[in-house]
Design a protein around this motif. Structure first.
Motif, PDB file in Angstrom:
ATOM      1  N   THR A 231       0.829  -1.204   0.000  1.00 24.17           N
ATOM      2  CA  THR A 231       0.000   0.000   0.000  1.00 24.17           C
ATOM      3  C   THR A 231       0.866   1.258   0.000  1.00 24.17           C
ATOM      4  OG1 THR A 231      -1.817  -1.123   1.121  1.00 24.17           O
ATOM      5  CG2 THR A 231      -1.754   1.268   1.289  1.00 24.17           C
TER       6      THR A 231
ATOM      7  N   ARG B 224       2.566   1.906  -3.339  1.00 15.60           N
ATOM      8  CA  ARG B 224       1.671   2.435  -4.367  1.00 15.60           C
ATOM      9  C   ARG B 224       1.545   3.951  -4.262  1.00 15.60           C
ATOM     10  NH1 ARG B 224      -2.857  -2.507  -4.281  1.00 15.60           N
ATOM     11  NH2 ARG B 224      -1.560  -3.958  -5.494  1.00 15.60           N
TER      12      ARG B 224
ATOM     13  N   CYS C 267       4.591   5.244  -5.943  1.00 18.33           N
ATOM     14  CA  CYS C 267       4.478   5.133  -7.398  1.00 18.33           C
ATOM     15  C   CYS C 267       3.758   6.342  -7.970  1.00 18.33           C
ATOM     16  CB  CYS C 267       3.721   3.855  -7.780  1.00 18.33           C
ATOM     17  SG  CYS C 267       4.665   2.329  -7.594  1.00 18.33           S
TER      18      CYS C 267
ATOM     19  N   THR D 131      -6.474   4.262  -3.005  1.00 15.46           N
ATOM     20  CA  THR D 131      -5.059   3.984  -3.297  1.00 15.46           C
ATOM     21  C   THR D 131      -4.889   3.315  -4.663  1.00 15.46           C
ATOM     22  OG1 THR D 131      -4.390   3.903  -0.976  1.00 15.46           O
ATOM     23  CG2 THR D 131      -2.982   2.754  -2.549  1.00 15.46           C
ATOM     24  N   PRO D 132      -5.620   2.234  -4.970  1.00 10.20           N
ATOM     25  CA  PRO D 132      -5.460   1.646  -6.310  1.00 10.20           C
ATOM     26  C   PRO D 132      -5.947   2.567  -7.420  1.00 10.20           C
ATOM     27  CG  PRO D 132      -7.271   0.583  -5.134  1.00 10.20           C
ATOM     28  CD  PRO D 132      -6.557   1.449  -4.145  1.00 10.20           C
TER      29      PRO D 132
ATOM     30  N   LYS E 254      -3.123   5.229  -7.927  1.00 10.04           N
ATOM     31  CA  LYS E 254      -1.960   4.572  -8.541  1.00 10.04           C
ATOM     32  C   LYS E 254      -2.242   4.237  -9.994  1.00 10.04           C
ATOM     33  CE  LYS E 254       1.114   0.953  -9.098  1.00 10.04           C
ATOM     34  NZ  LYS E 254       1.217   0.063 -10.269  1.00 10.04           N
TER      35      LYS E 254
ATOM     36  N   GLU F  87       4.231  -3.186  -8.541  1.00  8.21           N
ATOM     37  CA  GLU F  87       3.267  -3.158  -7.438  1.00  8.21           C
ATOM     38  C   GLU F  87       1.817  -3.152  -7.907  1.00  8.21           C
ATOM     39  OE1 GLU F  87       4.259  -4.099  -5.010  1.00  8.21           O
ATOM     40  OE2 GLU F  87       6.096  -3.206  -4.250  1.00  8.21           O
TER      41      GLU F  87
ATOM     42  N   MET G 118      -4.944  -3.178 -10.305  1.00 10.64           N
ATOM     43  CA  MET G 118      -5.511  -2.033  -9.577  1.00 10.64           C
ATOM     44  C   MET G 118      -7.027  -1.977  -9.764  1.00 10.64           C
ATOM     45  SD  MET G 118      -2.994  -0.574  -8.027  1.00 10.64           S
ATOM     46  CE  MET G 118      -2.603  -2.314  -7.791  1.00 10.64           C
TER      47      MET G 118
END
Length: 542
Positions: free
Chosen positions: A293, A296, A299, A376-377, A380, A423, A429
């Motif tokens: 987490t 990410r 990233c 978060t996903p 990212k 990741e 994602m």
């Protein structure tokens, strides 16, 4: 004379990446004066000729694997150019690997945001060396699952001293940590891992197997997934044992990567490597996800920074390059291309720092906790996805000058895809978004409420579109990317609105949320003041 050079821009050095970035200054306006002073110094450093040369050398003089010494003894060491070590030394001294874990009340409540600002400015210079920096910081999150290991390792990680020596961890002044998950047969499906972990007594295990991608192979220890009797588990595996001997690491080769060249990525075989279990037996994926987490977030921050650096290079070029009797920046088509890109960079930066803020405030605010988990996903996915095409467009602004390796844009472009792949690729994602939607739909209700509040009247209809996309995605897994991108665009627009970005926010909302389908940059119409957008986000330097 043919040796005379005219109509070529001067090098983009001597400025200040902090002072020249009004959005970043605004995002950091609540930071303490010492932190802002530190960011000012860092911003000045990254645009020095010395720093630019360190970045160039670290990527031209790539890491070399030495498997054996001249007598045939195994070494399993990777040699790096001094430029790489210089970059690592500075980033460790700045606490990029440790600051969110350090004791003390300095910047409490804003630690992730402060670190993100430092990380962002550093990534504008060189991102390859930030891979071990990211993994070291994030690894401590996983180690918290085993308080004993955290107490043993965290003090040695957070020293802000970079020690490149080949010694046992207990003898070093500072440590870096890495991770090893991916295997040849599994890739993203880490549950297919076949590395074995067998009990060795006294709480230790012996690991035998392989890892297909293990970056920063000279880290002092690694979080490794292996099949224990109880199932897939996480282990902390030091590279060098207390007596100075190797711990069963057999490096097979270094990956010949498209970009990310300053950072070594290896294939490794483990031969009875000794490790300690982290977290509960059989809960390896759950344990290491706490680390993933945080990576990410990095990233997204790094990708935003690379876009900022690339577009700054393009704008600098167009301000100094004349064509058809006028500077490129004064050509209407070029203005709209640059302004269109500037909107995405500003939105990506604002959204990445929005995510960092949710990490800081999650413990005390239910809405922020929901944003951190659900978005978060999303963040990212979108920020990393738009980086390669944006950097290509920035490169085209320079023409052939941007395409040659002497230009930093070539390096930025080669670096651009890695964060979208590492990741968790785009599909991973998007599936994570669906997973949250299926298990905890209430989190998205909190997120949508926040987006609606920050968008205000200008975003009317957006929440309805998002809810419709969620309903479709609930029964159509193949639509997950549509939902993920719409969430990202909406959240980015909302954050620009919250920051008071005015006409810049208006332009983003109208072209990204309410605009027609688009596939290239330069699609702004005359309603939006392209020159104002460029000059506001990238102020001219006198």
């Amino acid at each position: 004379m043919t040796d005379d050079v005219t109509n070529q821009p001067p090098p983009l050095t001597g400025g200040n990446a902090w002072r020249g970035d009004p959005l970043l200054i605004q995002l950091a306006e609540r930071f303490s004066e010492p932190v802002r002073k530190d960011l000012d110094g860092l911003g000045r450093f990254v645009l020095t000729q010395e720093a630019q040369e360190l970045a160039r050398l670290a990527n031209v003089e790539t890491p070399k694997l030495r498997t054996h010494d001249r007598q045939g003894r195994r070494l399993d060491q990777v040699e790096f150019h001094p430029a790489y070590h210089a970059l690592m030394r500075r980033s460790v001294a700045n606490g990029l690997h440790s600051s969110v874990w350090e004791n003390g009340d300095a910047e409490i409540g804003r630690r992730h945001q402060v670190r993100a600002a430092r990380f962002y400015i550093t990534a504008e210079l060189e991102t390859g060396h930030l891979c071990p920096i990211t993994m070291t910081s994030a690894s401590l999150a996983a180690l918290m699952a085993s308080p004993k290991l955290f107490r043993e390792w965290a003090p040695r990680v957070t020293t802000r001293k970079y020690d490149q020596s080949q010694k046992p961890p207990v003898e070093k002044t500072g440590l870096t940590l890495g991770m090893g998950m991916t295997e040849k047969q599994g890739g993203t499906d880490v549950r297919a891992n076949i590395t074995r972990a067998e009990r060795a007594g006294s709480g230790f295990y012996r690991l035998t197997g392989h890892k297909w991608f293990m970056s920063a192979p000279m880290s002092d220890a690694f979080l490794v997934l292996g099949q224990a009797p109880e199932g897939l588990s996480c282990f902390l595996v030091p590279r060098i044992l207390g007596d100075g001997s190797g711990n069963g690491f057999r490096f097979q080769r270094l990956k010949d990567k498209l970009g990310n060249r300053s950072n070594a990525s290896s294939e490794v075989e483990f031969v009875n490597a000794i490790g300690e279990m982290v977290g509960e037996p059989g809960a390896g994926v759950k344990t290491i996800m706490d680390m993933v987490t945080l990576t990410r977030l990095d990233c997204a921050v790094a990708s935003s920074a690379i876009m900022r650096a690339g577009l700054a290079e393009a704008i600098h070029h167009t301000r100094h390059r004349q064509v058809f009797g006028a500077n490129l920046i004064d050509q209407p088509l070029m203005q709209r291309v640059l302004a269109d890109m500037a909107l995405d960079v500003a939105a990506a930066t604002a959204l990445s720092f929005r995510l960092a803020r949710s990490f800081d405030e999650a413990a005390s605010d239910r809405g922020e906790a929901a944003f951190a988990r659900a978005m978060t996903p999303v963040v990212k996915y979108w920020v990393c996805k738009i980086t390669p095409p944006l950097l290509y467009e920035a490169m085209e602004c320079l023409g052939g000058n941007g395409y040659v390796e002497e230009a930093p844009l070539a390096r930025y472009y080669r670096e651009a895809p890695v964060n979208a792949i590492w990741e968790g690729s785009g599909n991973v994602m998007a599936l994570d978004v669906l997973r949250v939607l299926g298990r905890a739909p209430g989190l998205f209700e909190e997120v949508l409420a926040g987006i609606d509040r920050d968008l205000g009247a200008g975003g009317r209809g957006t929440i309805g579109v998002l809810k419709a996309a969620m309903q479709v995605a609930a029964t159509d897994e193949g639509s997950a990317r549509l939902l993920t991108e719409q969430l990202a665009l909406s959240a980015a627009a909302a954050e620009l609105r919250r920051l008071g970005a005015g006409r810049i926010a208006d332009a983003f909302v109208e072209t990204r949320l309410a605009g027609q389908w688009r596939n290239t940059y330069g699609m702004l119409d005359s309603r939006h003041d392209a020159r104002m957008i460029v000059d506001t986000l990238y102020p001219p330097v006198n």
